[in-house]
Design a protein around this motif. Structure first.
Motif, PDB file in Angstrom:
ATOM      1  N   ASP A  10       0.827  -1.201   0.000  1.00 12.62           N
ATOM      2  CA  ASP A  10       0.000   0.000   0.000  1.00 12.62           C
ATOM      3  C   ASP A  10       0.866   1.259   0.000  1.00 12.62           C
ATOM      4  N   ASP A  11       0.304   2.341  -0.506  1.00 10.81           N
ATOM      5  CA  ASP A  11       1.052   3.598  -0.565  1.00 10.81           C
ATOM      6  C   ASP A  11       1.488   4.084   0.817  1.00 10.81           C
ATOM      7  N   ALA A  12       0.788   3.647   1.860  1.00 13.86           N
ATOM      8  CA  ALA A  12       1.135   4.076   3.223  1.00 13.86           C
ATOM      9  C   ALA A  12       2.238   3.229   3.836  1.00 13.86           C
ATOM     10  N   ASP A  13       2.705   2.189   3.119  1.00  9.50           N
ATOM     11  CA  ASP A  13       3.739   1.310   3.658  1.00  9.50           C
ATOM     12  C   ASP A  13       5.067   2.063   3.764  1.00  9.50           C
ATOM     13  N   SER A  14       5.761   1.869   4.900  1.00 10.81           N
ATOM     14  CA  SER A  14       7.011   2.580   5.150  1.00 10.81           C
ATOM     15  C   SER A  14       8.147   2.134   4.238  1.00 10.81           C
ATOM     16  N   SER A  15       7.980   0.994   3.517  1.00 10.86           N
ATOM     17  CA  SER A  15       9.042   0.538   2.621  1.00 10.86           C
ATOM     18  C   SER A  15       9.130   1.372   1.349  1.00 10.86           C
ATOM     19  N   ILE A  16       8.127   2.196   1.062  1.00 14.40           N
ATOM     20  CA  ILE A  16       8.165   3.094  -0.089  1.00 14.40           C
ATOM     21  C   ILE A  16       8.799   4.410   0.361  1.00 14.40           C
ATOM     22  N   GLN A  17       9.856   4.822  -0.343  1.00 16.01           N
ATOM     23  CA  GLN A  17      10.577   6.048  -0.003  1.00 16.01           C
ATOM     24  C   GLN A  17      10.157   7.169  -0.950  1.00 16.01           C
ATOM     25  N   TYR A  18       9.543   8.239  -0.381  1.00 17.96           N
ATOM     26  CA  TYR A  18       9.054   9.368  -1.171  1.00 17.96           C
ATOM     27  C   TYR A  18      10.068  10.512  -1.139  1.00 17.96           C
ATOM     28  N   SER A  19      10.247  11.133  -2.320  1.00 15.67           N
ATOM     29  CA  SER A  19      11.136  12.285  -2.421  1.00 15.67           C
ATOM     30  C   SER A  19      10.389  13.422  -3.113  1.00 15.67           C
ATOM     31  N   GLY A  34     -14.749   7.181 -11.433  1.00 21.87           N
ATOM     32  CA  GLY A  34     -14.833   6.083 -12.394  1.00 21.87           C
ATOM     33  C   GLY A  34     -15.623   4.889 -11.876  1.00 21.87           C
ATOM     34  N   ASN A  35     -15.454   3.734 -12.553  1.00 20.39           N
ATOM     35  CA  ASN A  35     -16.165   2.509 -12.166  1.00 20.39           C
ATOM     36  C   ASN A  35     -15.210   1.361 -11.860  1.00 20.39           C
ATOM     37  N   PHE A  36     -13.942   1.708 -11.539  1.00 23.31           N
ATOM     38  CA  PHE A  36     -12.968   0.674 -11.187  1.00 23.31           C
ATOM     39  C   PHE A  36     -12.818   0.523  -9.680  1.00 23.31           C
ATOM     40  N   GLY A  37     -13.772   1.032  -8.935  1.00 28.60           N
ATOM     41  CA  GLY A  37     -13.786   0.840  -7.499  1.00 28.60           C
ATOM     42  C   GLY A  37     -12.944   1.854  -6.758  1.00 28.60           C
ATOM     43  N   PRO A  38     -13.010   1.826  -5.435  1.00 31.91           N
ATOM     44  CA  PRO A  38     -12.251   2.784  -4.621  1.00 31.91           C
ATOM     45  C   PRO A  38     -10.763   2.448  -4.589  1.00 31.91           C
ATOM     46  N   ALA A  39      -9.973   3.365  -4.085  1.00 30.24           N
ATOM     47  CA  ALA A  39      -8.541   3.128  -3.919  1.00 30.24           C
ATOM     48  C   ALA A  39      -8.335   2.001  -2.908  1.00 30.24           C
ATOM     49  N   TYR A  40      -7.218   1.274  -3.059  1.00 29.08           N
ATOM     50  CA  TYR A  40      -6.899   0.189  -2.134  1.00 29.08           C
ATOM     51  C   TYR A  40      -6.683   0.749  -0.733  1.00 29.08           C
ATOM     52  N   GLN A  41      -7.354   0.191   0.220  1.00 30.25           N
ATOM     53  CA  GLN A  41      -7.326   0.619   1.617  1.00 30.25           C
ATOM     54  C   GLN A  41      -7.803   2.064   1.783  1.00 30.25           C
ATOM     55  N   GLU A  42      -8.383   2.614   0.700  1.00 29.60           N
ATOM     56  CA  GLU A  42      -8.919   3.974   0.695  1.00 29.60           C
ATOM     57  C   GLU A  42      -7.874   5.026   1.068  1.00 29.60           C
ATOM     58  N   THR A 129      -2.919  16.695 -10.007  1.00 28.35           N
ATOM     59  CA  THR A 129      -2.338  15.778  -9.023  1.00 28.35           C
ATOM     60  C   THR A 129      -1.978  14.421  -9.627  1.00 28.35           C
ATOM     61  N   PHE A 130      -0.773  13.980  -9.304  1.00 27.79           N
ATOM     62  CA  PHE A 130      -0.351  12.611  -9.577  1.00 27.79           C
ATOM     63  C   PHE A 130      -0.626  11.789  -8.329  1.00 27.79           C
ATOM     64  N   TRP A 131      -1.385  10.672  -8.478  1.00 32.19           N
ATOM     65  CA  TRP A 131      -1.809   9.860  -7.338  1.00 32.19           C
ATOM     66  C   TRP A 131      -1.181   8.463  -7.416  1.00 32.19           C
ATOM     67  N   LEU A 132      -0.467   8.083  -6.362  1.00 32.32           N
ATOM     68  CA  LEU A 132       0.041   6.715  -6.238  1.00 32.32           C
ATOM     69  C   LEU A 132      -0.859   5.949  -5.276  1.00 32.32           C
ATOM     70  N   ASP A 133      -1.255   4.719  -5.662  1.00 33.02           N
ATOM     71  CA  ASP A 133      -2.127   3.903  -4.813  1.00 33.02           C
ATOM     72  C   ASP A 133      -1.374   2.722  -4.191  1.00 33.02           C
ATOM     73  N   TYR A 134      -0.785   1.840  -5.008  1.00 37.81           N
ATOM     74  CA  TYR A 134      -0.075   0.684  -4.448  1.00 37.81           C
ATOM     75  C   TYR A 134       0.893   0.107  -5.471  1.00 37.81           C
ATOM     76  N   ILE A 135       1.790  -0.750  -4.982  1.00 38.12           N
ATOM     77  CA  ILE A 135       2.758  -1.469  -5.801  1.00 38.12           C
ATOM     78  C   ILE A 135       2.530  -2.962  -5.591  1.00 38.12           C
ATOM     79  N   GLU A 136       2.600  -3.739  -6.657  1.00 34.98           N
ATOM     80  CA  GLU A 136       2.519  -5.198  -6.578  1.00 34.98           C
ATOM     81  C   GLU A 136       3.805  -5.801  -7.124  1.00 34.98           C
ATOM     82  N   TYR A 137       4.249  -6.911  -6.520  1.00 37.74           N
ATOM     83  CA  TYR A 137       5.401  -7.630  -7.086  1.00 37.74           C
ATOM     84  C   TYR A 137       5.300  -9.107  -6.737  1.00 37.74           C
TER      85      TYR A 137
END
Length: 468
Positions: A10-19, A34-42, A129-137
């Protein structure tokens, strides 16, 4: 089929480093887009100025998702972004003109399994605004899962085995049921499970309910809210999330309480928190062997599967080639034997059989028969051989007119002026046997045709002898 299990960060995870000047949105301000549902974990991270982020991971595939909301100013899109793996650009997904959540920004699915660094650079020109929601791997086998959220697709083999009676595929992207009390029974390792599906506009819209129970506990109901009459399909809908249980293995049973006249229960994917289900493989004896928890098949299992597949494919191809060669050998042997039998039936020496003439008046009916291709009367009519070759006599003669026959024997340019002419228009008053200027004899030779390798058309003409 091997379906990888992804770790969701999730974007709130501390492993993501923002600059840069990022800000955190925890109020779900974009959930209705839109119709693709809400953001992950809102939750979302946004920026209205140039900024970047980085994420260290160990795995073989990675994807970045966000909320897409572009401004098109005279053909210039704002914001824009570019993704990098280990300093090498992997570009960005094609832009989309409409606002949508859960939108793919970039991905790379062919990484060498191991440690990597993901970098995303956001460029903002007009404060869009540029919006980041989550990363998958897809993680390496060595990555611990006890504190991770695991994405499990509906096509996962263990998920497919969990569907009971009444479930079916929905457009190749999900499973659905409209049958009352249809069950889904699934074992997972973790502390909680979330169920995601979508609400299809093509099926009934009336709201209904379902229920789930964990470890044979008291069932908990959840709402399937359906759709308004004119609504589009809505994706990425979280139908329920279980409370947290103790870390370990659990069994969940989900029941559909609606019917064919209500909105169906669908499953697109599940998210298991702090772990995942054990990977189960089939042993050579057909029994099930359980390995340690892992989001995907291990490299050893994958290599073994590829090796077995190669052996099977090689054996099948070899067998087909052997069958084809056997068929060709049988074909050529039979063809050779048939040719030898054909040549053996031709006599090495044969004696011509002289024609013993018996005067037979040739009447109009006889000439008409000759004209139609019938065989003229003779002292004997020999039988034909098995291959259609006559021994000691002719087979049926080709059809042609008496004019053609006489011209072939005596060309008009060399025929005596006083000779009687036989034509197709001759009447019954002409009798060639009693004519003082010509006589007709029907001769027969041996009838055997010598083998000739050339292809030619043979026109057989009865022999003609001069008068005595």
């Amino acid at each position: 089929m091997s379906v990888p299990r992804w770790i969701i960060v999730d974007d709130a995870d501390s492993s993501i480093q923002y600059s840069g000047p990022w800000f955190f949105d925890s109020k779900g301000t974009q959930d209705a887009v839109g119709n693709f549902g809400p953001a992950y974990q809102e939750t979302l991270h946004g920026t209205t100025l140039n900024a970047s982020l980085s994420f260290n991971f160990s795995g073989s595939q990675v994807s970045v998702f966000g909320s897409n909301n572009l401004l098109n100013s005279s053909g210039v899109l704002d914001p824009s972004w570019e993704c990098f793996i280990d300093g090498i650009s992997i570009g960005a997904a094609p832009p989309f003109q409409f606002p949508e959540n859960n939108w793919l920004f970039c991905s790379q699915n062919t990484l060498t399994d191991g440690p990597h660094v993901l970098t995303v650079n956001a460029t903002v020109l007009k404060k869009q605004t540029f919006w980041l929601d989550y990363i998958e791997y897809v993680p390496s086998a060595s990555v611990p899962l006890d504190d991770k959220a695991i994405f499990i697709d509906n096509l996962d083999p263990q998920v497919e085995a969990a569907f009971g009676s009444g479930w079916g595929a929905l457009g190749g992207t999900a499973n659905e049921t409209g049958q009352t009390n249809s069950a889904f029974t699934f074992n997972f390792t973790g502390i909680s499970l979330s169920w995601y599906g979508f609400i299809p506009t093509e099926l009934p819209h009336t709201a209904t309910t379902g229920s789930y129970s964990v470890d044979n506990g008291t069932p908990t109901s959840f709402l399937l809210k359906g759709l308004p009459a004119s609504s589009d399909t809505i994706y990425n809908q979280k139908f329920f999330q279980t409370p947290n249980y103790t870390q370990g293995q659990h069994e969940i049973i989900v029941l559909f309480q609606g019917s064919g006249q209500t909105t169906p229960l669908t499953l697109d994917y599940m998210v298991v928190q702090n772990g995942t289900t054990p990977v189960t493989t089939t042993t050579g004896a057909g029994s099930a062997a359980t390995t340690s928890s892992s989001p995907a098949l291990t490299s050893n299992n994958s290599a073994s599967g590829k090796s077995n597949t190669g052996i099977i494919v090689g054996a099948v191809i070899g067998g087909l080639v052997l069958i084809a060669l056997t068929i060709l050998a049988v074909f050529f042997i039979r063809r050779r034997d048939k040719k030898l039998r054909h040549e053996e039936k031709l006599p090495s020496t044969f004696e011509p059989q002289p024609f013993m003439y018996s005067p037979v008046p040739i009447t109009t009916s006889v000439l008409d028969g000759y004209r139609s291709g019938a065989v003229l009367p003779s002292s004997k009519q020999p039988a034909r051989g098995a291959e259609g070759i006559g021994y000691g006599g002719h087979s049926q003669m080709p059809s042609f007119s008496l004019t053609d026959a006489s011209h072939s024997i005596n060309p008009p340019s060399t025929a005596p002026a006083s000779a009687a002419t036989i034509s197709s228009n001759s009447q019954g008053g002409f009798d060639p046997l009693t004519s003082s200027t010509s006589r007709v004899f029907q001769h027969e030779d041996s009838g055997a045709r010598m083998k000739n390798e050339r292809v030619e058309i043979i026109l057989e003409i009865p022999p003609q002898y001069t008068p005595r």
